[in-house]
Design a protein around this motif. Structure first.
Motif, PDB file in Angstrom:
ATOM      1  N   PHE A   1      -8.157 -19.447   4.018  1.00  4.77           N
ATOM      2  CA  PHE A   1      -8.828 -20.187   4.978  1.00  4.77           C
ATOM      3  C   PHE A   1     -10.405 -19.621   5.323  1.00  4.77           C
ATOM      4  O   PHE A   1     -11.283 -20.328   5.618  1.00  4.77           O
ATOM      5  CB  PHE A   1      -8.234 -20.444   6.162  1.00  4.77           C
ATOM      6  N   ALA A   2     -10.336 -18.301   5.401  1.00  8.45           N
ATOM      7  CA  ALA A   2     -11.496 -17.335   5.920  1.00  8.45           C
ATOM      8  C   ALA A   2     -12.650 -17.684   4.600  1.00  8.45           C
ATOM      9  O   ALA A   2     -13.800 -17.667   4.847  1.00  8.45           O
ATOM     10  CB  ALA A   2     -11.301 -15.798   5.717  1.00  8.45           C
ATOM     11  N   LEU A   3     -12.217 -17.788   3.242  1.00 10.14           N
ATOM     12  CA  LEU A   3     -12.950 -18.047   2.300  1.00 10.14           C
ATOM     13  C   LEU A   3     -13.603 -19.281   2.327  1.00 10.14           C
ATOM     14  O   LEU A   3     -14.844 -19.475   2.000  1.00 10.14           O
ATOM     15  CB  LEU A   3     -12.050 -17.889   0.860  1.00 10.14           C
ATOM     16  N   THR A   4     -12.834 -20.413   3.009  1.00 11.18           N
ATOM     17  CA  THR A   4     -13.233 -21.524   2.879  1.00 11.18           C
ATOM     18  C   THR A   4     -14.478 -21.584   3.994  1.00 11.18           C
ATOM     19  O   THR A   4     -15.669 -22.368   3.750  1.00 11.18           O
ATOM     20  CB  THR A   4     -12.267 -22.600   3.558  1.00 11.18           C
ATOM     21  N   ARG A   5     -14.018 -20.939   5.146  1.00  8.87           N
ATOM     22  CA  ARG A   5     -15.173 -21.292   6.136  1.00  8.87           C
ATOM     23  C   ARG A   5     -16.546 -20.398   5.703  1.00  8.87           C
ATOM     24  O   ARG A   5     -17.638 -20.833   5.932  1.00  8.87           O
ATOM     25  CB  ARG A   5     -14.616 -20.396   7.345  1.00  8.87           C
TER      26      ARG A   5
ATOM     27  N   ALA B   1      -9.229  -6.350  -6.393  1.00 12.97           N
ATOM     28  CA  ALA B   1      -9.032  -5.410  -7.401  1.00 12.97           C
ATOM     29  C   ALA B   1      -7.493  -5.973  -8.044  1.00 12.97           C
ATOM     30  O   ALA B   1      -7.167  -5.686  -9.312  1.00 12.97           O
ATOM     31  CB  ALA B   1      -8.970  -4.149  -6.478  1.00 12.97           C
ATOM     32  N   THR B   2      -6.656  -6.128  -7.036  1.00 13.64           N
ATOM     33  CA  THR B   2      -5.109  -6.380  -7.382  1.00 13.64           C
ATOM     34  C   THR B   2      -4.682  -7.841  -7.144  1.00 13.64           C
ATOM     35  O   THR B   2      -3.730  -8.291  -7.633  1.00 13.64           O
ATOM     36  CB  THR B   2      -4.459  -5.354  -6.838  1.00 13.64           C
ATOM     37  N   LEU B   3      -5.486  -8.514  -6.426  1.00 14.25           N
ATOM     38  CA  LEU B   3      -5.411  -9.992  -6.078  1.00 14.25           C
ATOM     39  C   LEU B   3      -6.451 -10.969  -6.422  1.00 14.25           C
ATOM     40  O   LEU B   3      -7.555 -10.522  -6.332  1.00 14.25           O
ATOM     41  CB  LEU B   3      -4.943 -10.216  -4.741  1.00 14.25           C
ATOM     42  N   THR B   4      -6.097 -12.142  -6.582  1.00 14.86           N
ATOM     43  CA  THR B   4      -6.974 -13.174  -6.885  1.00 14.86           C
ATOM     44  C   THR B   4      -6.696 -14.367  -6.025  1.00 14.86           C
ATOM     45  O   THR B   4      -5.554 -14.825  -6.114  1.00 14.86           O
ATOM     46  CB  THR B   4      -7.426 -13.601  -8.281  1.00 14.86           C
ATOM     47  N   LEU B   5      -7.639 -14.820  -5.285  1.00 13.67           N
ATOM     48  CA  LEU B   5      -7.334 -16.043  -4.613  1.00 13.67           C
ATOM     49  C   LEU B   5      -7.998 -17.226  -5.161  1.00 13.67           C
ATOM     50  O   LEU B   5      -8.880 -17.065  -5.656  1.00 13.67           O
ATOM     51  CB  LEU B   5      -8.061 -15.987  -3.035  1.00 13.67           C
ATOM     52  N   VAL B   6      -7.193 -18.409  -5.159  1.00 10.57           N
ATOM     53  CA  VAL B   6      -7.908 -19.671  -5.776  1.00 10.57           C
ATOM     54  C   VAL B   6      -7.640 -20.565  -4.713  1.00 10.57           C
ATOM     55  O   VAL B   6      -6.600 -20.854  -4.381  1.00 10.57           O
ATOM     56  CB  VAL B   6      -6.991 -20.129  -6.902  1.00 10.57           C
TER      57      VAL B   6
ATOM     58  N   GLY C   1     -14.233 -31.683   1.364  1.00  7.05           N
ATOM     59  CA  GLY C   1     -14.541 -32.116   2.792  1.00  7.05           C
ATOM     60  C   GLY C   1     -14.385 -31.098   3.884  1.00  7.05           C
ATOM     61  O   GLY C   1     -14.259 -31.358   4.868  1.00  7.05           O
ATOM     62  N   GLY C   2     -14.823 -29.728   3.234  1.00  8.79           N
ATOM     63  CA  GLY C   2     -14.672 -28.720   4.331  1.00  8.79           C
ATOM     64  C   GLY C   2     -13.335 -28.154   4.824  1.00  8.79           C
ATOM     65  O   GLY C   2     -13.150 -27.175   5.519  1.00  8.79           O
ATOM     66  N   LEU C   3     -12.341 -28.801   4.065  1.00  7.85           N
ATOM     67  CA  LEU C   3     -11.013 -28.287   4.303  1.00  7.85           C
ATOM     68  C   LEU C   3     -10.355 -27.530   3.039  1.00  7.85           C
ATOM     69  O   LEU C   3     -10.448 -28.234   2.037  1.00  7.85           O
ATOM     70  CB  LEU C   3     -10.209 -29.492   4.951  1.00  7.85           C
ATOM     71  N   PRO C   4      -9.570 -26.507   3.240  1.00 12.41           N
ATOM     72  CA  PRO C   4      -8.873 -26.056   1.986  1.00 12.41           C
ATOM     73  C   PRO C   4      -7.712 -27.176   1.785  1.00 12.41           C
ATOM     74  O   PRO C   4      -6.790 -27.270   2.578  1.00 12.41           O
ATOM     75  CB  PRO C   4      -8.095 -24.798   2.767  1.00 12.41           C
ATOM     76  N   ARG C   5      -7.724 -27.618   0.433  1.00 18.39           N
ATOM     77  CA  ARG C   5      -6.603 -28.578  -0.156  1.00 18.39           C
ATOM     78  C   ARG C   5      -5.457 -27.854  -0.710  1.00 18.39           C
ATOM     79  O   ARG C   5      -4.241 -28.397  -0.911  1.00 18.39           O
ATOM     80  CB  ARG C   5      -7.237 -29.583  -0.866  1.00 18.39           C
TER      81      ARG C   5
ATOM     82  N   VAL D   1     -16.845 -12.496   6.127  1.00 18.35           N
ATOM     83  CA  VAL D   1     -17.698 -13.390   6.844  1.00 18.35           C
ATOM     84  C   VAL D   1     -16.780 -14.444   7.293  1.00 18.35           C
ATOM     85  O   VAL D   1     -17.292 -14.847   8.502  1.00 18.35           O
ATOM     86  CB  VAL D   1     -18.733 -13.797   5.792  1.00 18.35           C
ATOM     87  N   GLY D   2     -16.239 -15.133   6.736  1.00 18.43           N
ATOM     88  CA  GLY D   2     -15.315 -16.123   7.132  1.00 18.43           C
ATOM     89  C   GLY D   2     -14.235 -15.621   8.236  1.00 18.43           C
ATOM     90  O   GLY D   2     -14.098 -16.375   9.233  1.00 18.43           O
TER      91      GLY D   2
END
Length: 364
Positions: free
Chosen positions: A166-170, A211-216, A221-225, A356-357
């Protein structure tokens, strides 16, 4: 006026924090910094030594003189579960009040051992009536308590705990809105008997490589689906290169960021791991595409220190057949007030989206 939140990203190799003034028409970056962590203190979203991490957070606050002691921290690990949860139409506060009941069959852990929340994503008309679409988020209580302990031991206030996805989305919200405008400006708006129906907003795949995790994260529309955590990151390639016995970890870390003969020993190792990494990301995207209400995907936006690996963007573009771009959150901010030169900001940019998010995380 809302009290200032400092975004705190606790990663495997460093703790990073950002302070942003959100009161103006363009958010202003005021302070940023990081303190490196010893190897093995954090890995795959787990904190293995609370005292060392809290000492690093305290040092970071002292170095940067942040104006607030209120910290917002993100969560991403195997102890975090996100699931699509579609329910009959009802008030949102009623859903949240009864999440344990609604989520019992969706969780691999007991609801009483988790903190839960629900991200509302809209409604869909069905034969049974209107359905509410959303994401269930569940986090192991022990994990959240560990994070808040780190912040409190550093002498700070844990004001918000949010999902990293959610932080990445913002962090990218304004930039993605502009991309959506550019895409939709070239589309014809369909018309039906009830009036004009706007086209569905295209989706962007945010890929943040740590380094050890990847977020996808699929955003539309501005929302994490869709949010998924892959237990793989840039350290995987560093370890594989160091395991040859020809390089120490520092040399391996530098090598993966350089142009390497693709036919040599190191080049083959890097390429094989990049392909395996791309497979994991593609599997996540394919899983989303086969889920209900999936939107058309427009592109992949890369961030994170691991995104700087030579060849990653090209490998993803070939394998997944989507345009790949490198995201910048600092380009969306006014950086004229921060005491850092442009070279320092540019070098820091890929590492900062989560922090930042988190500066605009919801406070309960």
């Amino acid at each position: 006026m809302a009290k200032t939140l400092i975004g705190l990203d606790i990663g495997a190799t460093a703790v990073r924090a950002v302070e942003i003034d959100h009161t103006g028409p363009v958010p202003s970056l005021l302070r940023l910094g990081q303190v490196r962590l010893p190897a093995g203190v954090c890995a795959e979203g787990k904190i293995l030594d609370i005292q060392i991490v809290s000492d690093a957070v305290r040092q970071l606050w002292e170095q940067q003189a942040f104006s607030s002691s209120r910290a917002a921290v993100g969560v991403a690990s195997q102890q975090v579960v996100t699931r699509a949860l579609n329910l009959p139409e009802m008030p949102l506060d009623q859903i949240k009040a009864n999440l344990a009941l609604h989520a019992r069959e969706s969780l691999p852990m007991a609801p009483e051992d988790t903190y839960m929340d629900y991200q509302y994503l809209g409604t869909t008309a069905t034969e049974q009536g209107v359905a509410m679409n959303g994401l269930l988020v569940a986090v192991a209580r022990d994990y959240v308590d560990q994070l808040t302990d780190v912040i409190e031991f550093a002498g700070l206030i844990p004001a918000a705990v949010d999902l990293d996805g959610f932080a990445l989305t913002r962090a990218y919200a304004n930039g993605l809105a502009q991309l959506d405008f550019d895409i939709m400006a070239n589309q014809t708006v369909p018309y039906d008997a009830t009036g004009s129906a706007p086209p569905r907003t295209p989706g962007h795949v945010l890929v943040h490589v740590g380094a050890t995790l990847t977020l996808v994260v699929v955003v539309s529309g501005g929302l994490p689906r869709f949010v998924r955590t892959i237990m793989m990151g840039g350290q995987t390639i560093t370890d594989a290169l160091a395991d040859t016995g020809s390089l120490n970890p520092e040399q391996a870390e530098r090598l993966k960021m350089e142009q390497v003969d693709p036919n040599g020993q190191f080049g083959r190792i890097i390429q094989n791991h990049l392909l395996a990494f791309s497979d994991e990301i593609q599997n996540s995207i394919n899983f989303y595409r086969t889920s209900g209400n999936a939107v058309e995907l427009a592109d992949i936006v890369l961030s994170g220190g691991g995104a700087l690996m030579i060849g990653l963007g090209d490998t993803l573009a070939r394998q997944i057949n989507l345009n790949v771009m490198y995201g910048s959150t600092l380009n969306l901010l006014d950086t004229s007030h921060v005491l850092a030169d442009q070279a320092t900001l540019s070098a820091a940019d890929p590492f900062l989206p989560l922090a930042v998010g988190l500066t605009s995380a919801p406070v309960n």
